[in-house]
Enzyme design. Sequence first.
Site, PDB file in Angstrom:
ATOM      1  N   GLU A   1      40.834  35.711 -49.072  1.00 39.08           N
ATOM      2  CA  GLU A   1      39.845  35.112 -47.909  1.00 39.08           C
ATOM      3  C   GLU A   1      39.667  35.577 -46.825  1.00 39.08           C
ATOM      4  OE1 GLU A   1      39.553  30.872 -47.613  1.00 39.08           O
ATOM      5  OE2 GLU A   1      40.406  30.501 -49.724  1.00 39.08           O
TER       6      GLU A   1
HETATM    7  N1  CAA Z   1      28.966  32.351 -40.003  1.00 34.73           N
HETATM    8  C1  CAA Z   1      27.839  32.578 -40.123  1.00 34.73           C
HETATM    9  N2  CAA Z   1      27.172  33.806 -40.617  1.00 34.73           N
HETATM   10  C2  CAA Z   1      27.931  34.812 -40.671  1.00 34.73           C
HETATM   11  C3  CAA Z   1      29.268  34.809 -40.299  1.00 34.73           C
HETATM   12  C4  CAA Z   1      29.957  33.429 -40.069  1.00 34.73           C
HETATM   13  N3  CAA Z   1      31.213  33.339 -39.817  1.00 34.73           N
HETATM   14  N4  CAA Z   1      29.820  35.952 -40.530  1.00 34.73           N
HETATM   15  C5  CAA Z   1      28.861  36.971 -40.924  1.00 34.73           C
HETATM   16  N5  CAA Z   1      27.501  36.181 -40.831  1.00 34.73           N
HETATM   17  C6  CAA Z   1      26.273  36.511 -41.120  1.00 34.73           C
HETATM   18  C7  CAA Z   1      25.825  37.585 -39.886  1.00 34.73           C
HETATM   19  O1  CAA Z   1      25.215  36.736 -38.828  1.00 34.73           O
HETATM   20  C8  CAA Z   1      24.737  38.367 -40.765  1.00 34.73           C
HETATM   21  O2  CAA Z   1      23.688  37.634 -40.790  1.00 34.73           O
HETATM   22  P1  CAA Z   1      22.108  38.133 -40.025  1.00 34.73           P
HETATM   23  O3  CAA Z   1      21.955  39.546 -40.676  1.00 34.73           O
HETATM   24  O4  CAA Z   1      21.108  37.099 -40.433  1.00 34.73           O
HETATM   25  O5  CAA Z   1      22.440  38.335 -38.608  1.00 34.73           O
HETATM   26  C9  CAA Z   1      25.263  38.437 -42.032  1.00 34.73           C
HETATM   27  O6  CAA Z   1      26.145  37.320 -42.220  1.00 34.73           O
HETATM   28  C10 CAA Z   1      26.080  39.652 -42.258  1.00 34.73           C
HETATM   29  O7  CAA Z   1      27.080  39.910 -41.439  1.00 34.73           O
HETATM   30  P2  CAA Z   1      27.636  41.060 -40.915  1.00 34.73           P
HETATM   31  O8  CAA Z   1      26.471  42.258 -40.517  1.00 34.73           O
HETATM   32  O9  CAA Z   1      28.736  40.988 -40.002  1.00 34.73           O
HETATM   33  O10 CAA Z   1      28.260  41.791 -42.433  1.00 34.73           O
HETATM   34  P3  CAA Z   1      29.420  43.073 -42.564  1.00 34.73           P
HETATM   35  O11 CAA Z   1      28.744  43.651 -43.806  1.00 34.73           O
HETATM   36  O12 CAA Z   1      29.637  43.876 -41.387  1.00 34.73           O
HETATM   37  O13 CAA Z   1      30.752  42.080 -42.992  1.00 34.73           O
HETATM   38  C11 CAA Z   1      32.561  40.590 -42.917  1.00 34.73           C
HETATM   39  C12 CAA Z   1      31.110  40.918 -42.430  1.00 34.73           C
HETATM   40  C13 CAA Z   1      32.825  39.707 -42.011  1.00 34.73           C
HETATM   41  C14 CAA Z   1      33.359  41.747 -42.953  1.00 34.73           C
HETATM   42  C15 CAA Z   1      32.292  40.047 -44.407  1.00 34.73           C
HETATM   43  O14 CAA Z   1      31.730  41.158 -45.328  1.00 34.73           O
HETATM   44  C16 CAA Z   1      33.556  39.365 -44.735  1.00 34.73           C
HETATM   45  O15 CAA Z   1      33.955  38.309 -44.536  1.00 34.73           O
HETATM   46  N6  CAA Z   1      34.446  40.426 -45.831  1.00 34.73           N
HETATM   47  C17 CAA Z   1      35.523  39.598 -46.407  1.00 34.73           C
HETATM   48  C18 CAA Z   1      35.189  38.676 -47.583  1.00 34.73           C
HETATM   49  C19 CAA Z   1      36.173  37.737 -47.990  1.00 34.73           C
HETATM   50  O16 CAA Z   1      36.892  37.090 -47.184  1.00 34.73           O
HETATM   51  N7  CAA Z   1      36.624  37.673 -49.176  1.00 34.73           N
HETATM   52  C20 CAA Z   1      37.359  36.648 -49.807  1.00 34.73           C
HETATM   53  C21 CAA Z   1      36.930  36.348 -51.027  1.00 34.73           C
HETATM   54  S1  CAA Z   1      37.065  34.465 -51.354  1.00 34.73           S
HETATM   55  C22 CAA Z   1      38.736  34.338 -51.709  1.00 34.73           C
HETATM   56  O17 CAA Z   1      39.506  34.972 -51.685  1.00 34.73           O
HETATM   57  C23 CAA Z   1      38.958  32.706 -52.347  1.00 34.73           C
HETATM   58  C24 CAA Z   1      39.943  32.647 -53.316  1.00 34.73           C
HETATM   59  O18 CAA Z   1      39.999  32.358 -54.456  1.00 34.73           O
HETATM   60  C25 CAA Z   1      41.298  32.188 -52.671  1.00 34.73           C
END
Ligand code: CAA
Length: 381
Positions: free
Chosen positions: A363
């Site tokens: 996550e």
């Molecule tokens: N709420 C709403 N919107 C969000 C947000 C949030 N918390 N975080 C990002 N966004 C939106 C941004 O506003 C943006 O939208 P717009 O273009 O419309 O403005 C869009 O999402 C893209 O965001 P970023 O430009 O920030 O994207 P990025 O490429 O720089 O990456 C990141 C953002 C936070 C690093 C994201 O890629 C991320 O969270 N990566 C980790 C993924 C992850 O947590 N994976 C876990 C897998 S699930 C799992 O593990 C489950 C399990 O089985 C236990």
Amino acid sequence: MDFNLTEEHIMIRDAARDFARTELLPGVIERDNKQEFPKEQIKKMGALGFLGMMVDPKYGGSGLDTISYILAMEEISKIDASASVVMSVNNSLVCWGLEHFGNEEQKQKYLTKLATGESLGAFCLSEPEAGSDATSQKTTAIEHDDYYLLNGTKNWITNGSTADFYLVIAQTHIEKEHKGINAFIVEKNWKGFDIGPKEDKLGIRGSDTHSLQFNDVKVPKENRIGADGFGFKFAMKTLAGGRIGIAAQALGIASGAYELALKYSQERKTFGTAICNHQAIAFKLVDMATQIEAARHLCMKAAWEKDQNMDYTVSGAMAKLYASQVAMDTTIEAVQVHGGNGFVKDYHVERLMRDAKITQIYEGTSEIQKIIISRRLIGTK
Ligand code: CAA
């Protein structure tokens, strides 16, 4: 500021504690050894309302707040983190995502079964080349008349073979990048959906982790969640809350290890006294207890913000970042306090140490949490 728990909170915490001790503790070492999913126990958790804790009772949920969920997660995780990850994914990723962004038909058809534990859910975002870099989705969902054709691979999926319904993130309009991504509800028995072998893991070995393959899986249009292109936002918004659940899991692993270390140190004698009377051990206990208390406050603050409909993205990320580090540090020290016995499976702490590691990875890794927090601090997001 009131730090007291309500009577209802105490009741839920105690019910989760009793359940963990009576139903999860027996066999937890064996399940870890055999990588056995706690099937019967998860069924019972569903019957007790632990799998849809925050869902509105009209959809079969328990209608509780996030604080209640955190309290229960901590207690279950103290004993069996393999069971608590099932609980976390079902509650805060699958049920929460569907309740908040699904339409009424989707809620009636899927959420009602997921909230009661009659069915289990999985959240499918990660791919072989899209873990931290989640916008780089290679799985495609191409639009046809009244359906999407799903193709691609998902990796490290919790509840991979035990789930009935899968929330799958996929790219529909490549040219639109993350704004072209959609989220879909996919059923297990649909043609072209294959489940890979179970992963042989370091920790949370009782949980069921698989890769998934989609080969021309026909997904009806009514199974898309939200408007066209909402999928990445759906994943991010859902994960922001999921991270509070994983923070509570880390907190539970840490406090479980601490409780074992404290008890052991009061019973084990060296040089004529219980080892807790040696400063070398007593100070370790102090560090553990203090850090656990700090982690608990961060978890509670994030949960409270969520319950107040405030923005909890940063508080959730901070809670996960800190609690997962505390889980690592505390479990390593708990093994040390146990000495030679700590290295032996019967004493539980080596398993908790192995289980702790994943809380810094799934996550969103600790490094991803730092990206999320730093962007807010600096003001770039
Ligand atoms: N709420 C709403 N919107 C969000 C947000 C949030 N918390 N975080 C990002 N966004 C939106 C941004 O506003 C943006 O939208 P717009 O273009 O419309 O403005 C869009 O999402 C893209 O965001 P970023 O430009 O920030 O994207 P990025 O490429 O720089 O990456 C990141 C953002 C936070 C690093 C994201 O890629 C991320 O969270 N990566 C980790 C993924 C992850 O947590 N994976 C876990 C897998 S699930 C799992 O593990 C489950 C399990 O089985 C236990």
